[in-house]
Design a protein around this motif. Structure first.
Motif, PDB file in Angstrom:
ATOM      1  N   LEU A 221       0.817  -1.219   0.000  1.00 48.05           N
ATOM      2  CA  LEU A 221       0.000   0.000   0.000  1.00 48.05           C
ATOM      3  C   LEU A 221       0.851   1.270   0.000  1.00 48.05           C
ATOM      4  CD1 LEU A 221      -2.652  -1.206   2.590  1.00 48.05           C
ATOM      5  CD2 LEU A 221      -2.896  -1.092   0.091  1.00 48.05           C
ATOM      6  N   THR A 222       2.170   1.099  -0.098  1.00 49.79           N
ATOM      7  CA  THR A 222       3.095   2.230  -0.058  1.00 49.79           C
ATOM      8  C   THR A 222       3.515   2.596  -1.472  1.00 49.79           C
ATOM      9  OG1 THR A 222       3.898   1.510   2.089  1.00 49.79           O
ATOM     10  CG2 THR A 222       5.312   3.011   0.855  1.00 49.79           C
ATOM     11  N   LYS A 223       3.459   3.865  -1.783  1.00 49.36           N
ATOM     12  CA  LYS A 223       3.823   4.338  -3.122  1.00 49.36           C
ATOM     13  C   LYS A 223       5.219   4.959  -3.177  1.00 49.36           C
ATOM     14  CE  LYS A 223      -0.220   3.321  -4.755  1.00 49.36           C
ATOM     15  NZ  LYS A 223      -0.364   1.929  -4.980  1.00 49.36           N
ATOM     16  N   SER A 224       5.712   5.457  -2.064  1.00 56.14           N
ATOM     17  CA  SER A 224       6.994   6.153  -2.040  1.00 56.14           C
ATOM     18  C   SER A 224       8.159   5.183  -2.168  1.00 56.14           C
ATOM     19  CB  SER A 224       7.135   6.933  -0.725  1.00 56.14           C
ATOM     20  OG  SER A 224       8.454   7.417  -0.588  1.00 56.14           O
ATOM     21  N   PRO A 225       9.028   5.378  -3.184  1.00 52.24           N
ATOM     22  CA  PRO A 225      10.190   4.494  -3.338  1.00 52.24           C
ATOM     23  C   PRO A 225      11.114   4.518  -2.107  1.00 52.24           C
ATOM     24  CG  PRO A 225       9.907   5.883  -5.280  1.00 52.24           C
ATOM     25  CD  PRO A 225       8.936   6.363  -4.248  1.00 52.24           C
ATOM     26  N   LYS A 226      11.168   5.649  -1.423  1.00 49.48           N
ATOM     27  CA  LYS A 226      12.006   5.746  -0.224  1.00 49.48           C
ATOM     28  C   LYS A 226      11.547   4.743   0.831  1.00 49.48           C
ATOM     29  CE  LYS A 226      11.509   9.083   2.927  1.00 49.48           C
ATOM     30  NZ  LYS A 226      11.491  10.413   3.524  1.00 49.48           N
ATOM     31  N   TYR A 227      10.242   4.643   1.014  1.00 49.57           N
ATOM     32  CA  TYR A 227       9.710   3.724   2.008  1.00 49.57           C
ATOM     33  C   TYR A 227       9.724   2.279   1.520  1.00 49.57           C
ATOM     34  CZ  TYR A 227       8.414   7.727   4.775  1.00 49.57           C
ATOM     35  OH  TYR A 227       8.458   8.865   5.524  1.00 49.57           O
ATOM     36  N   LEU A 228       9.567   2.061   0.218  1.00 47.91           N
ATOM     37  CA  LEU A 228       9.623   0.701  -0.315  1.00 47.91           C
ATOM     38  C   LEU A 228      10.992   0.076  -0.071  1.00 47.91           C
ATOM     39  CD1 LEU A 228       7.586   0.987  -3.638  1.00 47.91           C
ATOM     40  CD2 LEU A 228       6.972  -0.255  -1.551  1.00 47.91           C
ATOM     41  N   ASP A 229      12.058   0.878  -0.198  1.00 44.59           N
ATOM     42  CA  ASP A 229      13.401   0.370   0.094  1.00 44.59           C
ATOM     43  C   ASP A 229      13.512  -0.052   1.558  1.00 44.59           C
ATOM     44  OD1 ASP A 229      14.166   0.789  -2.497  1.00 44.59           O
ATOM     45  OD2 ASP A 229      15.260   2.639  -2.106  1.00 44.59           O
ATOM     46  N   ARG A 230      12.887   0.703   2.428  1.00 48.31           N
ATOM     47  CA  ARG A 230      12.922   0.356   3.855  1.00 48.31           C
ATOM     48  C   ARG A 230      12.176  -0.945   4.119  1.00 48.31           C
ATOM     49  NH1 ARG A 230      11.920   6.382   6.372  1.00 48.31           N
ATOM     50  NH2 ARG A 230      13.857   7.256   5.548  1.00 48.31           N
ATOM     51  N   TYR A 231      11.083  -1.163   3.401  1.00 52.67           N
ATOM     52  CA  TYR A 231      10.324  -2.399   3.596  1.00 52.67           C
ATOM     53  C   TYR A 231      11.103  -3.636   3.159  1.00 52.67           C
ATOM     54  CZ  TYR A 231       6.014  -0.432   5.347  1.00 52.67           C
ATOM     55  OH  TYR A 231       5.075   0.173   6.141  1.00 52.67           O
ATOM     56  N   VAL A 232      11.998  -3.490   2.200  1.00 50.07           N
ATOM     57  CA  VAL A 232      12.843  -4.622   1.813  1.00 50.07           C
ATOM     58  C   VAL A 232      13.646  -5.079   3.027  1.00 50.07           C
ATOM     59  CG1 VAL A 232      14.819  -5.326   0.404  1.00 50.07           C
ATOM     60  CG2 VAL A 232      12.976  -3.977  -0.620  1.00 50.07           C
ATOM     61  N   VAL A 233      14.244  -4.140   3.729  1.00 53.80           N
ATOM     62  CA  VAL A 233      15.033  -4.458   4.922  1.00 53.80           C
ATOM     63  C   VAL A 233      14.131  -4.994   6.030  1.00 53.80           C
ATOM     64  CG1 VAL A 233      16.518  -3.484   6.720  1.00 53.80           C
ATOM     65  CG2 VAL A 233      16.803  -2.762   4.346  1.00 53.80           C
ATOM     66  N   ILE A 234      13.008  -4.338   6.259  1.00 54.95           N
ATOM     67  CA  ILE A 234      12.083  -4.741   7.321  1.00 54.95           C
ATOM     68  C   ILE A 234      11.586  -6.167   7.091  1.00 54.95           C
ATOM     69  CG2 ILE A 234       9.779  -4.318   8.278  1.00 54.95           C
ATOM     70  CD1 ILE A 234      10.377  -1.288   7.867  1.00 54.95           C
TER      71      ILE A 234
END
Length: 182
Positions: free
Chosen positions: A92-105
């Motif tokens: 549900l996240t559109k921001s690439p900045k946050y998508l990168d964080r979700y990879v780690v999470i």
């Protein structure tokens, strides 16, 4: 919510329909897979009601192979819950900045889930099990001295009892689940 077998079955049906609907209408595979994962949780719990022990000391039902396999599947499911929560969040996240964080999470959640699950196989090593759970109950919400799914009349939710190695510096406590969820 697994307050009754019927309620779990109804939530499972709703979850399966929701996963199909989200996939059909939005093509958001990540969101649909996250919803599908939680459908499987409710479906598993609906099945567990057919093999559930009425209390943890019920040796006949707790020693049932079906109850023990379903308990282990439920435990695996619990270990993977944080990962799939973050799959849904990332979908549900559109921001690439946050998508990168979700990879780690999400990777950390898989590691945390694996470490939590490994406490069960490690419970077979006597040197890693020095706590006497028969005289002092564990404060960990999943830990018990036998592998069993049970529900007493006083309980609202199913209970899982999973033998686990003692938490230590090297062995995560069950609180890793909470840490990974949030």
């Amino acid at each position: 919510m697994c307050f009754t077998g019927e309620m779990s079955a109804a939530f499972a049906a709703l979850g399966l329909f929701s996963a199909w609907w989200v996939h059909a209408k939005t093509s958001n595979v990540e969101l649909a897979s996250g919803i599908f994962f939680f459908f499987t949780m409710e479906f598993l719990q609906a099945i567990q009601y057919y093999f559930i022990a009425p209390f943890l000391g019920d040796n006949d039902q707790c020693k049932s192979t079906v109850n023990q396999i379903l308990t282990l599947l439920g435990f695996i499911h619990i270990c993977l819950q944080p990962y799939f929560c973050h799959v849904i969040n990332a979908s549900l996240t559109k921001s690439p900045k946050y998508l990168d964080r979700y990879v780690v999470i999400k990777r950390l959640c898989l590691i945390g889930g694996f470490l939590l699950f490994m406490r069960y196989p490690l419970s077979f090593f006597p040197s890693l099990n020095t706590m006497d759970l028969k005289h002092q109950a564990s404060t960990e919400w999943l830990r018990g001295d036998k592998l069993c799914t049970f529900k007493t009349k006083a309980m609202y939710h199913l209970g899982w009892s999973v033998p686990m190695a003692d938490p230590s510096y090297y062995v995560m406590s069950a609180s890793i689940h909470s840490f990974c969820m949030f």
